[in-house]
Structure formats: C-alpha cells, structure tokens
Design a protein around this motif. Sequence first.
Motif, PDB file in Angstrom:
ATOM      1  N   PRO A  69       0.831  -1.215   0.000  1.00 36.61           N
ATOM      2  CA  PRO A  69       0.000   0.000   0.000  1.00 36.61           C
ATOM      3  C   PRO A  69       0.861   1.259   0.000  1.00 36.61           C
ATOM      4  N   PRO A  70       0.484   2.282  -0.743  1.00 34.14           N
ATOM      5  CA  PRO A  70       1.294   3.507  -0.809  1.00 34.14           C
ATOM      6  C   PRO A  70       1.496   4.176   0.550  1.00 34.14           C
ATOM      7  N   PHE A  71       0.475   4.136   1.427  1.00 35.65           N
ATOM      8  CA  PHE A  71       0.645   4.800   2.720  1.00 35.65           C
ATOM      9  C   PHE A  71       1.681   4.069   3.571  1.00 35.65           C
ATOM     10  N   TRP A  72       1.805   2.742   3.396  1.00 39.66           N
ATOM     11  CA  TRP A  72       2.828   1.988   4.130  1.00 39.66           C
ATOM     12  C   TRP A  72       4.218   2.334   3.605  1.00 39.66           C
ATOM     13  N   LEU A  73       4.352   2.466   2.294  1.00 39.48           N
ATOM     14  CA  LEU A  73       5.614   2.931   1.732  1.00 39.48           C
ATOM     15  C   LEU A  73       5.956   4.316   2.259  1.00 39.48           C
ATOM     16  N   GLY A  74       4.932   5.161   2.368  1.00 39.27           N
ATOM     17  CA  GLY A  74       5.149   6.505   2.889  1.00 39.27           C
ATOM     18  C   GLY A  74       5.680   6.497   4.304  1.00 39.27           C
ATOM     19  N   MET A  75       5.109   5.653   5.156  1.00 40.68           N
ATOM     20  CA  MET A  75       5.581   5.583   6.536  1.00 40.68           C
ATOM     21  C   MET A  75       7.015   5.063   6.619  1.00 40.68           C
ATOM     22  N   LEU A  76       7.344   4.086   5.771  1.00 37.61           N
ATOM     23  CA  LEU A  76       8.722   3.585   5.744  1.00 37.61           C
ATOM     24  C   LEU A  76       9.694   4.675   5.298  1.00 37.61           C
ATOM     25  N   LEU A  77       9.296   5.460   4.302  1.00 41.79           N
ATOM     26  CA  LEU A  77      10.160   6.545   3.826  1.00 41.79           C
ATOM     27  C   LEU A  77      10.350   7.615   4.901  1.00 41.79           C
ATOM     28  N   VAL A  78       9.295   7.919   5.639  1.00 44.53           N
ATOM     29  CA  VAL A  78       9.407   8.907   6.718  1.00 44.53           C
ATOM     30  C   VAL A  78      10.382   8.429   7.785  1.00 44.53           C
ATOM     31  N   VAL A  79      10.243   7.159   8.185  1.00 42.05           N
ATOM     32  CA  VAL A  79      11.134   6.612   9.212  1.00 42.05           C
ATOM     33  C   VAL A  79      12.583   6.615   8.733  1.00 42.05           C
TER      34      VAL A  79
ATOM     35  N   THR B 222       9.370  15.543  -2.151  1.00 40.04           N
ATOM     36  CA  THR B 222      10.135  14.365  -2.553  1.00 40.04           C
ATOM     37  C   THR B 222       9.589  13.075  -1.953  1.00 40.04           C
ATOM     38  N   LEU B 223       9.426  13.019  -0.638  1.00 37.04           N
ATOM     39  CA  LEU B 223       9.005  11.772   0.006  1.00 37.04           C
ATOM     40  C   LEU B 223       7.570  11.364  -0.363  1.00 37.04           C
ATOM     41  N   PRO B 224       6.582  12.251  -0.278  1.00 41.36           N
ATOM     42  CA  PRO B 224       5.243  11.812  -0.703  1.00 41.36           C
ATOM     43  C   PRO B 224       5.182  11.466  -2.186  1.00 41.36           C
ATOM     44  N   GLY B 225       5.901  12.215  -3.034  1.00 44.24           N
ATOM     45  CA  GLY B 225       5.927  11.883  -4.451  1.00 44.24           C
ATOM     46  C   GLY B 225       6.560  10.532  -4.702  1.00 44.24           C
ATOM     47  N   LEU B 226       7.616  10.225  -3.944  1.00 42.31           N
ATOM     48  CA  LEU B 226       8.278   8.931  -4.095  1.00 42.31           C
ATOM     49  C   LEU B 226       7.387   7.798  -3.619  1.00 42.31           C
ATOM     50  N   ALA B 227       6.605   8.036  -2.558  1.00 43.91           N
ATOM     51  CA  ALA B 227       5.704   6.997  -2.048  1.00 43.91           C
ATOM     52  C   ALA B 227       4.657   6.613  -3.090  1.00 43.91           C
ATOM     53  N   VAL B 228       4.103   7.602  -3.781  1.00 44.79           N
ATOM     54  CA  VAL B 228       3.122   7.311  -4.829  1.00 44.79           C
ATOM     55  C   VAL B 228       3.804   6.718  -6.057  1.00 44.79           C
ATOM     56  N   ALA B 229       4.974   7.240  -6.412  1.00 44.37           N
ATOM     57  CA  ALA B 229       5.659   6.808  -7.635  1.00 44.37           C
ATOM     58  C   ALA B 229       6.116   5.360  -7.549  1.00 44.37           C
TER      59      ALA B 229
ATOM     60  N   THR C  51      -4.453   8.711   0.780  1.00 42.14           N
ATOM     61  CA  THR C  51      -3.844   8.106   1.963  1.00 42.14           C
ATOM     62  C   THR C  51      -2.409   8.594   2.166  1.00 42.14           C
ATOM     63  N   VAL C  52      -1.699   8.817   1.074  1.00 43.20           N
ATOM     64  CA  VAL C  52      -0.332   9.321   1.194  1.00 43.20           C
ATOM     65  C   VAL C  52      -0.347  10.740   1.754  1.00 43.20           C
ATOM     66  N   GLU C  53      -1.288  11.553   1.327  1.00 45.32           N
ATOM     67  CA  GLU C  53      -1.402  12.911   1.858  1.00 45.32           C
ATOM     68  C   GLU C  53      -1.661  12.896   3.353  1.00 45.32           C
ATOM     69  N   ALA C  54      -2.444  11.922   3.815  1.00 42.70           N
ATOM     70  CA  ALA C  54      -2.712  11.822   5.244  1.00 42.70           C
ATOM     71  C   ALA C  54      -1.440  11.501   6.026  1.00 42.70           C
ATOM     72  N   VAL C  55      -0.578  10.658   5.469  1.00 41.21           N
ATOM     73  CA  VAL C  55       0.670  10.291   6.144  1.00 41.21           C
ATOM     74  C   VAL C  55       1.603  11.492   6.251  1.00 41.21           C
ATOM     75  N   PHE C  56       1.695  12.279   5.187  1.00 39.09           N
ATOM     76  CA  PHE C  56       2.653  13.375   5.135  1.00 39.09           C
ATOM     77  C   PHE C  56       2.029  14.736   5.462  1.00 39.09           C
ATOM     78  N   ALA C  57       0.770  14.749   5.914  1.00 42.15           N
ATOM     79  CA  ALA C  57       0.076  16.011   6.192  1.00 42.15           C
ATOM     80  C   ALA C  57       0.195  16.964   5.003  1.00 42.15           C
ATOM     81  N   TRP C  58       0.028  16.404   3.822  1.00 49.40           N
ATOM     82  CA  TRP C  58       0.136  17.186   2.593  1.00 49.40           C
ATOM     83  C   TRP C  58      -1.180  17.939   2.370  1.00 49.40           C
ATOM     84  N   PRO C  59      -1.157  19.244   2.179  1.00 46.62           N
ATOM     85  CA  PRO C  59      -2.392  20.046   2.144  1.00 46.62           C
ATOM     86  C   PRO C  59      -3.116  19.975   0.810  1.00 46.62           C
TER      87      PRO C  59
END
Length: 332
Positions: free
Chosen positions: A156-166, A202-209, A276-284
């Motif tokens: 799932p993209p949001f899981w990738l997002g959380m891994l990238l944040v960590v 960069t990070l949210p874009g990479l999570a979706v990409a 879901t990725v926006e929710a992880v990264f608080a993207w407006p």
Amino acid sequence: MSGGVRGHSGHHIGQVVFRAVITLLMVAILNFLLFRVIPGDPAAMLLAGARSSVTTEQMQAQRQSWGLDKPLVPDQLVSYLSTTLQGDFGYSFKFRGKRVGELIMERLPATLALAGLAQIVAIIFGVFLGTYAGWRRGGVIDNLTTGTSLALYSTPPFWLGMLLVVAFSTMLGWLPGYGSYSPGAGAGSFLTGLIDRLRHLTLPGLAVALGLIGQYVVVARAAMSDVVTEDYMVTARAKGLTNGQMLMRHAFRNALLPVVTLITLNLGYVVAGAITVEAVFAWPGIGSLTVEALNARDYPVLQGIFLLLGASIVFANLIADLIYGLLDPRVR
C-alpha cells in the motif's frame, strides 16, 4: 474507402463519448446517494459549536436553511444535479458557507503537483525497466526487476510513505516528513522557496511513484514478453534487422498499447490513490480536505471531491479509449 474509415472512426468516438456522459451521470447520482447513508446529522454538526443548548426549533431552522428538510428523492437529488450542471457545488457546512468549488481549487494544486511528479517519475522508470526486462527476459536484471516491482505493486502507498518517513526523515534527517513548506521559507528568494517545496514534495511523491513504477514494470514486461514471440518478430530477425531496429520498429509500439491504457487510467486513479499518502505526510491537498470533510459530515464538500475524482477517472477512460483507437485500428 477513406470516407468509410472516417465514418466508422467518428461512430466509435461518438459511442465512447456517449458512454462517458452516461457514466458521469450515474457517478453523480451515486455520489449524491452515497453520502446520505452516512450516519450523523449535518445540521447537528453545524450547531455543535454553539455555546448554549440548541433547541428543536433552531435545529429545524438550520435544516431548512440548507434544504435538508426536503425529500431526498426527487427534491434534493434534482436540486443537486441542476446546480452541479451549472458548476455550483454548493456551500460547505464545516467552513461556514464557503463555496465548495473554492475549497477544492485551493487544495487541488498541491494534489496535482504530487500526482504529476509521481506519474512522470513512474512512467520514465517503469516503462523503461519493464520494456528492457521483457526484451531480455529470463536474465538477472529481469528477475531482479520483476521481483522488486511485484513487491512494490503489492505494498500500500501509505505503508511505503511511513517507511520513507522513518528512513529518510526520522533516522537520517535528510528530508522533511510532513507539510508542503518550512516556516519562513517564503521570506527568502524564489529559488530558496522552490527548493524547500521540492524537498517537502520528494518523500510523498516517491511513495506514490514507487507503487506506480511496480504497475508499469509488470504491465510493460508482460506486453513485451508477448510481442517478442510473435511471428512478425521472427520474420524481422530473418530479414537481418538488428535488435535495436526490431525493438523500435516493431516491438515497442505494439507493447505500448496496454501501457498507454494503464497510464491514461492512472491519470484518474492516482488522484484518488494519493489521499492516503497525503494523510501520512500532512500534505495540504484533496486528501486532507477529504478527511476534514468526512469527520464533519460535510456533504457538499464530500460530494464535490468525489465527483471530481469520479469525473477524472471517467475522463481518463475516455482518453484511453480514444488513444487506443488511434494506436490500434482494429478497435475502430
């Protein structure tokens, strides 16, 4: 002969457009009914912040002012469809009478930037890697690329997002993990502000990409694997064509058909998938607006957002059908 071909092509385009219009109408009706079954009274949500107790008369007056006292079908439905056709999506409950169209237009650029960057990166890397893996199937690069792509595709993209944040924000501290800009970044030069926003993107874009790359690699590889076994490829090799000539003249265009379809469809789906990725990264963007509206039972905003998402998918399907007809005359 050419007149018949043009007439048949025009008939195909007319059918495609007609199906898109009917589908969009069904989406609008479903969009209206869907949010009316969500538990909770929007009038009560509107008056939730009142300092004094709300009387029954005040509640009824609030429902009348927003047209919530009228029958759901056909009064509210007809009113919704007629105003939507005029480009009026109504007023927000949560944001105290602000137009839904204004709210969406304020958040849409952030989502388009996120989805656009992800699509560009995914198309460049995904199509290239998938095409090469299918052309050189069975090799080390093919096995490595296919295995990695399947893993990314199933994550799932949001899981990738959380891994990238960590990894890149919390542990390494290389990139910011939330928001779209740093406080005070706008006070500097235009270049400084642009770099700051790109770092946040960069990070949210990479999570979706990454998820999209997995899709493109799998589809492009499968298409190329089928093409290389066709009889016309064997004939081309017998004529003495080089690998490069065979790839560019024959294989790539035919393998591109399902890839183009996937790209055009993803243009619609990626906007919805980025929520879901926006929710992880608080993207407006649209994703955060969706969460806010859902928590507040803000029907007009939710209807506007999901109608936008549905329309984008229908429009992407329309473009896919038209492009597919251009690339493959058999469709026409």
